[in-house]
Design an enzyme around this catalytic site. Structure first.
Site, short mmCIF file in Angstrom:
data_model
loop_
_atom_site.label_atom_id
_atom_site.label_comp_id
_atom_site.label_asym_id
_atom_site.label_seq_id
_atom_site.Cartn_x
_atom_site.Cartn_y
_atom_site.Cartn_z
CG HIS A 130 -4.65 4.70 10.88
ND1 HIS A 130 -4.43 5.56 9.82
CD2 HIS A 130 -3.42 4.40 11.36
CE1 HIS A 130 -3.12 5.76 9.69
NE2 HIS A 130 -2.48 5.07 10.62
CD GLU A 131 -2.72 2.53 14.75
OE1 GLU A 131 -1.88 1.87 14.12
OE2 GLU A 131 -2.58 3.75 14.99
CG HIS A 134 -0.88 0.54 9.84
ND1 HIS A 134 -0.46 1.03 8.62
CD2 HIS A 134 -0.93 1.62 10.67
CE1 HIS A 134 -0.27 2.33 8.71
NE2 HIS A 134 -0.56 2.73 9.94
CB CYS A 141 -3.50 6.83 2.42
SG CYS A 141 -4.36 7.46 0.97
CB CYS A 146 -7.65 8.12 2.95
SG CYS A 146 -7.42 6.33 3.03
CB CYS A 168 -6.81 2.77 0.97
SG CYS A 168 -5.36 3.82 1.23
#
Ligand SMILES: [Zn+2]
Ligand SMILES: [Zn+2]
Length: 179
Positions: A130-131, A134, A141, A146, A168
């Protein structure tokens, strides 16, 4: 292009390789994992937590000194916070390609449940991906399954699958230039 994962020596050991593999498969980007060389800054004794933005500053300094232009994810065992939040699972600063994830609240033990390496590894990988998502330019999202959905609780993190949703995925493919 590849992702650097820096593993703090007090983060759960033995999880490095499975976490790296999962992150790599979720994002479709190569990753390497090494012992963390970055100084752990921002520890606040009164809170027993690390100020996540201060840690990102430290990563930024290290990247600059060593001329690392690729995304760096630091995995630490200390609990993290940032101004205005009692805790954060992780934090990313896209402008400098630096992210951090804490393993502190990702194990079942923290919640008084029976320990499970598999659960712990899955959560670190989802939060780490996730990080890094970014850092590669992906926003949050609204699809709750997701990886780029922003979880506020462990249940919300567990609800996420170890994949990006189709939208995504497509977005990331457009951001990553092959080669
Ligand atoms: Zn996020
Ligand atoms: Zn998505």
């Amino acid at each position: 292009m590849h992702i650097h994962i820096f593993w703090d020596r007090l983060s759960p050991s033995g999880f490095q390789v499975p976490v790296k593999r999962l992150i790599s498969s979720i994002l479709g980007v190569e990753a390497t994992v090494t012992e963390n060389p970055v100084r752990i800054m921002g520890y606040v004794t009164a809170r027993k937590q690390v100020d996540a933005p201060a840690l990102l500053d430290s990563i930024q300094t290290y990247k600059h000194l060593h001329q690392i232009t690729e995304p760096v994810l630091l995995v630490v065992h200390q609990d993290l916070f940032r101004n205005g939040n009692s805790f954060v699972f992780g934090l990313a600063r896209e402008s400098v390609g630096a992210g951090v994830v804490s393993t502190a609240r990702l194990g079942n033990e923290y919640y008084g449940r029976e320990a499970s390496d598999e659960d712990h590894i899955d959560r670190i990988a989802k939060e780490g991906a996730h990080e890094i998502g970014h850092l590669l330019g992906l926003p949050h999202c609204t699809d709750q399954e997701c990886v780029m959905f922003k979880p506020d609780t462990l249940d919300e993190l567990d609800r996420k699958k170890k994949v990006l949703c189709a939208s995504c995925r497509e977005h990331l493919d457009s951001l990553i230039i092959p080669g």
